[in-house]
Design an enzyme around this catalytic site. Structure first.
Site: not given
Ligand code: CA
Length: 522
Positions: A130, A232, A269
């Site tokens: 990200n 993530d 996640e």
């Protein structure tokens, strides 16, 4: 990422999840209780086991403990970030194709990987795409100016066009920082960083960025040989208002990874409510079930035994409508929450029964290193990531010392070496239950059925059913004793499979002392 979240516990509705059980399928043997349905062990290398005496855990330290991990019954390890990074937690990467020198060399990591594979343990690594570190070479280049070839690797905006957004980011479950646009101090252009300024978000509208990211997946899966990826901050690839772009990205990502490794495991996640999480399933076939964590805590706090059973059924049903191919990654807590035992008031009796709940419910359980010895941990984040206690201090050569622990100390937690000797230790409860689960597909794939005991509210009662097999499970999650007759329809469930804390059955009467468990079958 979430190194600084403030989790409002108010989320009875937060969630994720889902099950893979199909009760009508009788082929018990065909259903594996191993990876990806087995138990996964999350390791923060920094705090695990130090072999070179610098106080920081290392890859060789993990290799040294693989027999311990195997003996515990674990089928996969998830490593928190292992790549170079300026921060102790390493969720801001500066080099995606290397390992952090504090942890060892790439050769050390490859040896760890080989040794794990020899023991039939899969290896999953955290991949943070990200955002990068603001010290990543891509960002150092991008900051040089609008004409730099790396400028579009990140997201930029003219200051005067984002005035309304500068200090207005909505507080979310995984970020309490209200700033999303940051000033590099070089003019009137600001960059986007969802979490914080030193973690600039990559620009996934740029096809070059996507290619870079797919290449990172190829490098780790193909060149290095890992088995899976933990993705993530999966819901922040694009801003919240572009959810459908997020879903589409993850489908594309999964397709690209499958091309490289057809059996790749990808666990995501997505920290949000059930309805936000569910659409991610097609791209992220395994998702963390944070709802399980919150609902379990709520159940203990309210001494409401059936709360988690009912909620989990809702989640499984919801996901079953979206996908029949997913892994419900259940957990008691991970590196982003207070350690479970701390949130249960430090009461080891509760910790043991919480483990019994985790391992008798559907899903693919993740355990956070040290949970099995009852490690304690309360935020701030470094203090939920404290050193593992292998032995009493004088004899604990592997204990890491990079941080002075305040929660898990020799005074508060019994080291592993002593717990191994004690049949009643939380470690042995974990070990016994994991073994039971590994040996019995009914606990992994069995349908979840709520059972009415007409007893106290603090009694948790459930059936797990797979083919002709039916297990009846009782947990006492309250500080009281309950006695009741075997529920109607379950009169023939009289064989004890496992019990704890004095639970008994006699002449069809079940007695559950405080924080006890009783598992029966026909
Ligand atoms: Ca070390």
């Amino acid at each position: 990422m979430k190194t600084k979240n403030l989790l409002l516990v108010a989320l009875a509705a937060v969630s994720m999840a889902c099950g893979e059980q199909k009760a009508e399928e009788p082929a018990v043997e065909a259903k594996t209780t191993k990876f990806p349905n087995g138990v996964t062990y999350e390791i923060f290398v920094q705090s695990f086991n130090d072999t070179d005496g610098d106080g920081i855990g290392d890859f060789n330290g993990v290799t040294e403990k693989l027999d311990y991990i195997k003996d515990l019954g674990v089928s996969a390890i998830w490593f928190m970030p292992i790549m170079p990074s300026p921060s102790y937690h390493k969720y801001d990467v500066t080099d995606y194709k290397a390992v952090h020198p504090d942890y060892g060399t790439m050769e050390d990591f490859k040896r760890l990987l080989d040794e794990a594979h020899k023991r039939d343990i899969k290896i999953i690594i955290d991949l943070i795409i990200n955002h990068t570190s603001d010290e990543h070479p891509w960002f150092l280049e991008a900051k040089k100016g609008p004409d730099n070839p790396y400028r579009d690797y990140y997201v930029w905006a003219q200051k005067d066009t984002i005035q309304d957004y500068l200090n207005k980011k909505t507080i979310t479950l995984d970020s309490d920082n209200i700033r999303q646009w940051h000033d590099p101090g070089q003019g009137d252009q600001f960059y986007y960083g969802f979490f914080v300024g030193d973690m600039p978000d990559l620009n996934f509208d740029n096809p070059k960025v996507r290619e870079e990211v797919y290449e990172l997946g190829r490098f780790w899966l193909e060149d290095i040989g890992i088995d899976g990826l933990r993705m993530d901050a999966a819901k922040h690839i694009f801003p919240d208002e572009r959810a459908t772009d997020n879903h589409a990205f993850w489908k594309e990502f999964r397709d690209e990874m499958v091309k490289i490794k057809p059996d790749v495991y990808i666990v995501g996640e997505v920290y949000d409510n059930l309805d936000v999480v569910a659409p991610y399933l097609p791209g992220l076939p395994a998702l963390f079930d944070f709802d399980f964590h919150y609902t379990l805590l709520g159940a203990f706090n309210e001494s409401d035994g059936m709360k988690l059973v009912k909620r989990h059924q809702e989640i499984l049903d919801f996901y079953a409508e979206i996908s029949d191919d997913f892994v419900d990654a259940t957990l008691l807590s991970n590196h982003d929450q207070n350690r479970i035992l701390t949130d249960l008031g430090g009461d080891i009796r509760k910790g043991k029964v919480a483990a019994a709940v985790l391992f008798t419910m559907p899903g693919a359980p993740y355990i956070y290193y040290g949970e099995e010895i009852g490690m304690l941990g309360k935020k701030p984040d470094p203090n939920i990531r404290e050193p593992f206690l292998w032995d009493i201090k004088e004899k604990d050569s592997g204990r890491t010392t990079w941080i002075e622990p305040v929660n898990t100390t020799d005074e508060t937690v019994t080291p592993l070496a002593l717990q191994i000797q004690d049949d009643q230790s939380i470690y042995n409860v974990y070990k016994q239950l994991i073994a039971l689960r590994n040996d019995n597909a009914v606990l992994v794939h069995g349908e979840l059925i709520a059972v009415d005991t007409q007893s106290d509210k603090s009694v948790m009662a459930l059936e797990r059913k797979l083919g002709n097999e039916s297990w009846l499970i009782f947990h006492q999650i309250g500080d009281q004793s309950s006695t009741f007759t075997l529920p109607q329809g379950y009169e023939d469930h009289s064989e004890e499979v496992w019990k704890h804390a004095g639970a008994t059955i006699s002449d069809g009467q079940v007695t559950l002392p405080p924080f006890s468990t009783l598992i029966l079958k026909k």
